[in-house]
Design an enzyme around this catalytic site. Sequence first.
Site, PDB file in Angstrom:
ATOM      1  N   ARG A  98      31.383  48.678  42.132  1.00 33.14           N
ATOM      2  CA  ARG A  98      31.371  47.762  40.980  1.00 33.14           C
ATOM      3  C   ARG A  98      30.174  48.074  40.084  1.00 33.14           C
ATOM      4  NH1 ARG A  98      31.693  42.294  44.124  1.00 33.14           N
ATOM      5  NH2 ARG A  98      31.413  41.290  42.108  1.00 33.14           N
ATOM      6  N   ARG A 121      34.913  44.423  28.693  1.00 33.45           N
ATOM      7  CA  ARG A 121      34.124  45.137  29.689  1.00 33.45           C
ATOM      8  C   ARG A 121      34.068  46.632  29.407  1.00 33.45           C
ATOM      9  NH1 ARG A 121      34.837  41.457  34.721  1.00 33.45           N
ATOM     10  NH2 ARG A 121      33.009  42.098  35.848  1.00 33.45           N
ATOM     11  N   ARG A 150      34.191  36.692  49.144  1.00 31.45           N
ATOM     12  CA  ARG A 150      35.166  37.303  48.234  1.00 31.45           C
ATOM     13  C   ARG A 150      35.504  38.712  48.711  1.00 31.45           C
ATOM     14  NH1 ARG A 150      34.140  36.987  41.805  1.00 31.45           N
ATOM     15  NH2 ARG A 150      34.200  39.250  41.867  1.00 31.45           N
ATOM     16  N   LYS A 206      27.159  35.121  35.967  1.00 30.62           N
ATOM     17  CA  LYS A 206      27.960  34.786  34.776  1.00 30.62           C
ATOM     18  C   LYS A 206      28.772  33.506  34.993  1.00 30.62           C
ATOM     19  CE  LYS A 206      30.005  38.888  34.691  1.00 30.62           C
ATOM     20  NZ  LYS A 206      29.342  39.537  35.843  1.00 30.62           N
TER      21      LYS A 206
HETATM   22  P1  AP5 Z   1      28.150  34.462  40.088  1.00 33.69           P
HETATM   23  O1  AP5 Z   1      27.897  33.365  39.112  1.00 33.69           O
HETATM   24  O2  AP5 Z   1      29.420  34.451  40.855  1.00 33.69           O
HETATM   25  O3  AP5 Z   1      27.964  35.878  39.356  1.00 33.69           O
HETATM   26  P2  AP5 Z   1      29.002  36.658  38.449  1.00 33.69           P
HETATM   27  O4  AP5 Z   1      28.187  37.433  37.468  1.00 33.69           O
HETATM   28  O5  AP5 Z   1      30.044  35.740  37.895  1.00 33.69           O
HETATM   29  O6  AP5 Z   1      29.583  37.636  39.555  1.00 33.69           O
HETATM   30  P3  AP5 Z   1      31.032  38.240  39.771  1.00 33.69           P
HETATM   31  O7  AP5 Z   1      30.956  38.950  41.093  1.00 33.69           O
HETATM   32  O8  AP5 Z   1      32.095  37.209  39.619  1.00 33.69           O
HETATM   33  O9  AP5 Z   1      31.086  39.254  38.605  1.00 33.69           O
HETATM   34  P4  AP5 Z   1      32.003  40.446  38.458  1.00 33.69           P
HETATM   35  O10 AP5 Z   1      31.809  40.748  37.021  1.00 33.69           O
HETATM   36  O11 AP5 Z   1      31.754  41.543  39.427  1.00 33.69           O
HETATM   37  O12 AP5 Z   1      33.448  39.871  38.906  1.00 33.69           O
HETATM   38  P5  AP5 Z   1      34.732  39.377  38.090  1.00 33.69           P
HETATM   39  O13 AP5 Z   1      35.324  38.272  38.878  1.00 33.69           O
HETATM   40  O14 AP5 Z   1      34.456  39.136  36.659  1.00 33.69           O
HETATM   41  O15 AP5 Z   1      26.899  34.525  41.093  1.00 33.69           O
HETATM   42  C1  AP5 Z   1      26.901  35.381  42.221  1.00 33.69           C
HETATM   43  C2  AP5 Z   1      26.212  34.668  43.407  1.00 33.69           C
HETATM   44  O16 AP5 Z   1      24.825  34.444  43.086  1.00 33.69           O
HETATM   45  C3  AP5 Z   1      26.798  33.284  43.726  1.00 33.69           C
HETATM   46  O17 AP5 Z   1      26.738  33.079  45.118  1.00 33.69           O
HETATM   47  C4  AP5 Z   1      25.842  32.291  43.009  1.00 33.69           C
HETATM   48  O18 AP5 Z   1      25.773  31.042  43.674  1.00 33.69           O
HETATM   49  C5  AP5 Z   1      24.505  33.038  43.089  1.00 33.69           C
HETATM   50  N1  AP5 Z   1      23.653  32.825  41.910  1.00 33.69           N
HETATM   51  C6  AP5 Z   1      24.060  32.699  40.609  1.00 33.69           C
HETATM   52  N2  AP5 Z   1      22.993  32.568  39.798  1.00 33.69           N
HETATM   53  C7  AP5 Z   1      21.889  32.640  40.605  1.00 33.69           C
HETATM   54  C8  AP5 Z   1      20.471  32.590  40.355  1.00 33.69           C
HETATM   55  N3  AP5 Z   1      19.984  32.434  39.113  1.00 33.69           N
HETATM   56  N4  AP5 Z   1      19.634  32.714  41.422  1.00 33.69           N
HETATM   57  C9  AP5 Z   1      20.128  32.869  42.670  1.00 33.69           C
HETATM   58  N5  AP5 Z   1      21.451  32.902  42.978  1.00 33.69           N
HETATM   59  C10 AP5 Z   1      22.314  32.805  41.953  1.00 33.69           C
HETATM   60  O19 AP5 Z   1      35.686  40.676  38.170  1.00 33.69           O
HETATM   61  C11 AP5 Z   1      36.215  41.092  39.416  1.00 33.69           C
HETATM   62  C12 AP5 Z   1      37.032  42.349  39.219  1.00 33.69           C
HETATM   63  O20 AP5 Z   1      38.122  42.102  38.304  1.00 33.69           O
HETATM   64  C13 AP5 Z   1      36.310  43.557  38.622  1.00 33.69           C
HETATM   65  O21 AP5 Z   1      35.610  44.290  39.613  1.00 33.69           O
HETATM   66  C14 AP5 Z   1      37.494  44.352  38.052  1.00 33.69           C
HETATM   67  O22 AP5 Z   1      38.197  45.031  39.062  1.00 33.69           O
HETATM   68  C15 AP5 Z   1      38.400  43.245  37.507  1.00 33.69           C
HETATM   69  N6  AP5 Z   1      38.133  42.918  36.090  1.00 33.69           N
HETATM   70  C16 AP5 Z   1      37.652  41.739  35.602  1.00 33.69           C
HETATM   71  N7  AP5 Z   1      37.557  41.779  34.266  1.00 33.69           N
HETATM   72  C17 AP5 Z   1      37.990  43.016  33.883  1.00 33.69           C
HETATM   73  C18 AP5 Z   1      38.091  43.675  32.622  1.00 33.69           C
HETATM   74  N8  AP5 Z   1      37.769  43.064  31.457  1.00 33.69           N
HETATM   75  N9  AP5 Z   1      38.525  44.971  32.620  1.00 33.69           N
HETATM   76  C19 AP5 Z   1      38.892  45.618  33.758  1.00 33.69           C
HETATM   77  N10 AP5 Z   1      38.807  45.037  34.985  1.00 33.69           N
HETATM   78  C20 AP5 Z   1      38.357  43.750  35.043  1.00 33.69           C
END
Ligand code: AP5
Length: 226
Positions: free
Chosen positions: A167, A88, A156, A16
């Site tokens: 997750r 979410r 991370r 994302k």
């Molecule tokens: P990346 O682009 O970082 O993927 P992402 O989907 O953004 O992954 P996140 O881990 O950030 O998502 P998440 O939803 O778990 O975390 P968030 O920070 O939102 O890519 C991942 C890796 O793959 C990278 O190394 C990248 O280089 C590589 N990559 C990307 N595309 C690729 C491809 N096509 N091919 C190969 N490699 C690729 O949330 C964290 C925490 O915050 C949650 O667990 C929760 O506790 C809290 N939180 C956040 N939002 C809420 C909400 N709305 N409600 C309640 N809690 C919340």
Amino acid sequence: MESRKIVLLGPPGSGKSTVAEGVSSKFSLEDLYMGQVLREQVAKETIIGNIVKEYMLKGELVPEDFIFGLAYLLLSSKDNFLIDGFPRTLKQAEYIDGKGVTFNAVLFLDVSEEEVVRRLSNRRVCPSCKAQYHLLFLPSKEGENCEKCQTKLERRADDDPETIKTRFREYHSKTAPLIELFMRKGLLYKIDASLPPKGVLDETVAALNKVFSIQESPKVEAEKEE
Ligand code: AP5
């Protein structure tokens, strides 16, 4: 120009934030990250940060009451954005709808759990400028350091195998029902996120071109993913 409000939806590690970085400037959208907003609260040790930290470290979603307030502050005064990580849950979608924030489209990054585990276990992030890398697919040209600001890269805190499992459980039970909701509303565009980064980016650009051309010419029939 009408407002442009786009949501990025998908499992943890589906790409994302990588997609958001790649397309936001092309479409003049501000990229917003709920996870990043929360991590900033944690880093600053605010009252909210100290409470949400324990949920994030365990890989659980943060309770709705904290998210509602932050989401309202983040979105209520903005017209053009791409948001990663909100809504979410069905309750979050209902809440923001009630505040009059209407999305133009939801881009759903579709990829298998096996592939995202591979991605998350090799992700590295810059603690200073927040740039993201992948040891195999997107390595830093500076090796263990960030190529933008030379800070030493880190894993991370929630990218360890046990937390990744939690997750995913949270995603399947609380976030996945949004796919059905947005499909019913005719807002869902499915992106094949198992492709390499360039392929995912190209599909996303094509989907956004479709969204915005529909918006600008209302008579064109929307051709959306079922
Ligand atoms: P990346 O682009 O970082 O993927 P992402 O989907 O953004 O992954 P996140 O881990 O950030 O998502 P998440 O939803 O778990 O975390 P968030 O920070 O939102 O890519 C991942 C890796 O793959 C990278 O190394 C990248 O280089 C590589 N990559 C990307 N595309 C690729 C491809 N096509 N091919 C190969 N490699 C690729 O949330 C964290 C925490 O915050 C949650 O667990 C929760 O506790 C809290 N939180 C956040 N939002 C809420 C909400 N709305 N409600 C309640 N809690 C919340």
